[in-house]
Design a protein around this motif. Structure first.
Motif, mmCIF file in Angstrom:
data_model
loop_
_atom_site.group_PDB
_atom_site.id
_atom_site.type_symbol
_atom_site.label_atom_id
_atom_site.label_comp_id
_atom_site.label_asym_id
_atom_site.label_seq_id
_atom_site.Cartn_x
_atom_site.Cartn_y
_atom_site.Cartn_z
ATOM 1 N N PRO A 1 45.841 33.802 -11.494
ATOM 2 C CA PRO A 1 46.686 34.050 -12.674
ATOM 3 C C PRO A 1 46.474 35.443 -13.265
ATOM 4 O O PRO A 1 45.400 36.032 -13.126
ATOM 5 N N THR A 2 47.494 35.917 -13.971
ATOM 6 C CA THR A 2 47.449 37.237 -14.579
ATOM 7 C C THR A 2 46.342 37.356 -15.620
ATOM 8 O O THR A 2 45.803 38.444 -15.833
ATOM 9 N N GLU A 3 45.978 36.246 -16.244
ATOM 10 C CA GLU A 3 44.946 36.285 -17.278
ATOM 11 C C GLU A 3 43.638 36.857 -16.742
ATOM 12 O O GLU A 3 42.878 37.486 -17.491
ATOM 13 N N PHE A 4 43.373 36.669 -15.452
ATOM 14 C CA PHE A 4 42.138 37.218 -14.878
ATOM 15 C C PHE A 4 42.144 38.743 -14.949
ATOM 16 O O PHE A 4 41.104 39.366 -15.142
ATOM 17 N N ASP A 5 43.319 39.346 -14.800
ATOM 18 C CA ASP A 5 43.476 40.796 -14.919
ATOM 19 C C ASP A 5 42.997 41.264 -16.294
ATOM 20 O O ASP A 5 42.252 42.247 -16.418
ATOM 21 N N PHE A 6 43.392 40.547 -17.336
ATOM 22 C CA PHE A 6 43.028 40.920 -18.705
ATOM 23 C C PHE A 6 41.588 40.522 -19.028
ATOM 24 O O PHE A 6 40.902 41.214 -19.789
ATOM 25 N N GLU A 7 41.124 39.431 -18.446
ATOM 26 C CA GLU A 7 39.727 39.027 -18.636
ATOM 27 C C GLU A 7 38.782 40.100 -18.105
ATOM 28 O O GLU A 7 37.802 40.469 -18.759
ATOM 29 N N MET A 8 39.072 40.621 -16.903
ATOM 30 C CA MET A 8 38.241 41.681 -16.335
ATOM 31 C C MET A 8 38.400 42.979 -17.127
ATOM 32 O O MET A 8 37.448 43.740 -17.300
ATOM 33 N N GLY A 9 39.606 43.216 -17.645
ATOM 34 C CA GLY A 9 39.833 44.403 -18.464
ATOM 35 C C GLY A 9 39.011 44.399 -19.734
ATOM 36 O O GLY A 9 38.542 45.448 -20.193
ATOM 37 N N ARG A 10 38.817 43.221 -20.326
ATOM 38 C CA ARG A 10 38.031 43.136 -21.560
ATOM 39 C C ARG A 10 36.563 43.491 -21.326
ATOM 40 O O ARG A 10 35.873 43.923 -22.258
ATOM 41 N N ARG A 11 36.089 43.347 -20.118
ATOM 42 C CA ARG A 11 34.695 43.657 -19.804
ATOM 43 C C ARG A 11 34.469 45.157 -19.607
ATOM 44 O O ARG A 11 33.332 45.618 -19.584
ATOM 45 N N PRO B 1 45.067 50.971 -22.715
ATOM 46 C CA PRO B 1 45.021 50.026 -21.582
ATOM 47 C C PRO B 1 44.072 48.870 -21.876
ATOM 48 O O PRO B 1 42.991 49.069 -22.430
ATOM 49 N N THR B 2 44.498 47.669 -21.507
ATOM 50 C CA THR B 2 43.667 46.495 -21.768
ATOM 51 C C THR B 2 43.337 45.704 -20.504
ATOM 52 O O THR B 2 42.286 45.080 -20.434
ATOM 53 N N SER B 3 44.205 45.714 -19.508
ATOM 54 C CA SER B 3 43.943 44.943 -18.292
ATOM 55 C C SER B 3 43.103 45.766 -17.307
ATOM 56 O O SER B 3 42.992 46.991 -17.412
ATOM 57 N N PHE B 4 42.530 45.085 -16.350
ATOM 58 C CA PHE B 4 41.757 45.733 -15.289
ATOM 59 C C PHE B 4 42.616 46.752 -14.549
ATOM 60 O O PHE B 4 42.198 47.898 -14.337
ATOM 61 N N ASN B 5 43.831 46.370 -14.162
ATOM 62 C CA ASN B 5 44.683 47.270 -13.390
ATOM 63 C C ASN B 5 45.189 48.442 -14.216
ATOM 64 O O ASN B 5 45.340 49.550 -13.693
ATOM 65 N N GLU B 6 45.448 48.227 -15.506
ATOM 66 C CA GLU B 6 45.808 49.355 -16.364
ATOM 67 C C GLU B 6 44.667 50.360 -16.419
ATOM 68 O O GLU B 6 44.892 51.584 -16.410
ATOM 69 N N LYS B 7 43.441 49.862 -16.457
ATOM 70 C CA LYS B 7 42.291 50.764 -16.547
ATOM 71 C C LYS B 7 42.028 51.477 -15.229
ATOM 72 O O LYS B 7 41.539 52.623 -15.235
ATOM 73 N N ILE B 8 42.365 50.851 -14.105
ATOM 74 C CA ILE B 8 42.317 51.566 -12.823
ATOM 75 C C ILE B 8 43.298 52.744 -12.868
ATOM 76 O O ILE B 8 42.974 53.869 -12.453
ATOM 77 N N CYS B 9 44.508 52.495 -13.373
ATOM 78 C CA CYS B 9 45.506 53.571 -13.466
ATOM 79 C C CYS B 9 45.037 54.667 -14.421
ATOM 80 O O CYS B 9 45.200 55.864 -14.138
ATOM 81 N N TRP B 10 44.475 54.270 -15.563
ATOM 82 C CA TRP B 10 43.948 55.261 -16.504
ATOM 83 C C TRP B 10 42.869 56.101 -15.830
ATOM 84 O O TRP B 10 42.844 57.332 -15.972
ATOM 85 N N LYS B 11 42.005 55.455 -15.088
ATOM 86 C CA LYS B 11 40.891 56.145 -14.439
ATOM 87 C C LYS B 11 41.398 57.183 -13.437
ATOM 88 O O LYS B 11 40.923 58.322 -13.412
ATOM 89 N N LYS B 12 42.365 56.824 -12.633
ATOM 90 C CA LYS B 12 42.822 57.769 -11.609
ATOM 91 C C LYS B 12 43.593 58.939 -12.227
ATOM 92 O O LYS B 12 43.571 60.049 -11.695
ATOM 93 N N ILE B 13 44.217 58.709 -13.380
ATOM 94 C CA ILE B 13 45.008 59.771 -14.013
ATOM 95 C C ILE B 13 44.172 60.658 -14.926
ATOM 96 O O ILE B 13 44.335 61.882 -14.948
ATOM 97 N N TYR B 14 43.225 60.063 -15.667
ATOM 98 C CA TYR B 14 42.530 60.808 -16.721
ATOM 99 C C TYR B 14 41.029 61.027 -16.505
ATOM 100 O O TYR B 14 40.459 61.947 -17.097
#
Length: 297
Positions: free
Chosen positions: A277-287, A42-55
Motif C-alpha cells: 500500500p501507498t501508506e508504506f511510502d509515507f511511513e518510510m518518509g516519516r522516518r 516532501p513527506t513520502s520516501f519517494n518524494e525524498k528520493i527525488c529531493w535528494k537527487k535534485i538538491y
C-alpha cells in the motif's frame, strides 16, 4: 569529454525541466505513484528520493555512486581486511575498453561502467565473447551522460571507467539473490530481496528482524525465505557504511554462508518505485529527516 549531440540534448532537456519547475519530473512521478510530487515539503520516501537527487550536494554522494571509488570508501570505513572480504574481486579497470587485456581474464567475468546503472555485461564463456562488439558498446556507455535527464546529480561528477569484476554464481550456475538494505539515518528501515532477476523476477520485503512485510514494491513477492546466515553481520556493515548519510541502500549478494557487497545506491528507482500500500511510502518518509531546510522550490 567530447560533447555529442545526445549530450547536448540531455543537458537541454534537464535544463528546461529545472527552469520550468520540473514539470517532466512531476509528470513521471505522478504517473508512477498517483499523487503529486511535493519538492518544497516532501513527506513520502519517494518524494525524498527525488529531493535528494535534485538538491542534495553532499560531496560524499558522488564517491558512493562511483562503483570504482566506492571501494576506497568501504576500505576507509571497514578497514582493509574486512572490506576485502566482502568486496567483489576487481580483475581489471581501464579508462577505455580498448585498454583491457582480455587474454589475462578468467573464462567468466562481469564488465561494467562505473558511472551508471544497467551498463554491464555478464560473460559466462570468454571463448564466445565478441571483444570488438563489446568495445563499441562500452564506448557508448562511456559517452552517455548518465543521470542528466533524471536530475541524478551524483553521476555527473564521476570520472568514467570500465571495470571487470569476478562473476558471482551459485552452485547451480544461476545469479545469486540480491539483498538490498534500505538505511535511513544509519538504521535499517527495510530489506528488499530480489530473486530470479532474469526469470520470474520477484521482490520481497522484510524488516530488520526478518519479518516478511505485506508490501509490494514494483514486482510480485516470493514465498517467505529464511534469513541469510550472516544477517547480523550484514546489518552491522550496512550501519557502518550508512553512518554519515541520511539515506543509502546497501546491496549485497549472498552465496551460502558468505556475502559480497554489490553496490551502494543513492537514488532507488529514481524515486519512482511504487509501494503497495501507498501508506508504506509515507511511513518510510516519516522516518527520514532531510538535511538542511526543506526543498528548493
Amino acid at each position: 569529454m567530447k560533447w555529442t549531440l545526445r549530450t547536448w540534448e540531455e543537458q537541454l532537456v534537464a535544463g528546461l525541466d529545472r527552469l520550468l519547475g520540473f514539470p517532466r519530473e512531476r509528470k513521471r512521478f505522478y504517473k508512477a505513484h498517483g499523487y503529486p510530487l511535493n519538492l518544497k515539503e516532501p513527506t513520502s520516501f519517494n518524494e525524498k528520493i527525488c529531493w535528494k537527487k535534485i538538491y542534495d550536494r553532499d560531496p560524499l554522494v558522488p564517491v558512493i555512486a562511483d562503483k570504482y571509488r566506492v571501494r576506497d570508501y568501504v576500505r576507509e570505513v571497514l578497514g582493509e581486511a574486512e572490506a576485502n572480504s566482502i568486496l567483489i574481486p576487481l580483475l581489471a579497470v581501464a579508462d577505455k575498453p580498448e585498454d583491457l587485456d582480455i587474454s589475462v581474464l578468467p573464462d567468466q567475468f562481469v564488465v561494467k561502467s562505473n558511472h551508471g546503472s544497467g551498463n554491464n555485461l555478464l560473460v559466462f564463456d570468454k571463448s564466445k565473447f565478441d571483444f570488438q562488439a563489446f568495445i563499441k558498446e562500452a564506448n557508448t556507455w562511456l559517452k552517455a551522460p548518465y543521470g542528466i535527464r533524471n536530475h541524478e546529480w551524483a553521476y555527473s561528477h564521476i570520472d568514467r571507467k570500465i571495470m571487470v569484476e569476478q562473476l558471482l554464481l551459485e552452485q547451480s550456475g544461476s545469479i545469486p539473490s540480491d539483498y538490498k538494505f534500505c538505511m535511513i539515518h544509519g538504521e535499517c528501515a527495510f530489506i528488499k530481496v530480489d530473486k530470479s532477476r532474469f526469470n520470474n523476477f520477484t521482490s520481497t520485503l522484510y524488516d530488520s528482524s526478518w519479518n516478511k512485510l505485506k508490501v509490494d514494491w514494483r514486482r510480485p513477492q516470493d514465498d517467505y525465505s529464511p534469513a541469510p546466515q550472516q544477517l547480523e553481520k550484514m546489518l552491522e556493515i550496512a550501519r557502518a557504511l550508512s553512518k554519515k548519510l541520511d539515506f543509502i541502500r546497501v546491496d549485497y549478494y549472498v552465496l551460502g554462508d558468505h556475502f559480497y557487497l554489490g553496490e551502494l545506491t543513492n537514488y532507488p528507482v529514481r524515486g519512482r518505485g511504487k509501494f503497495n500500500p501507498t501508506e508504506f511510502d509515507f511511513e518510510m518518509g516519516r522516518r527520514w529527516v532531510l538535511p538542511g531546510a526543506n526543498g528548493g522550490e
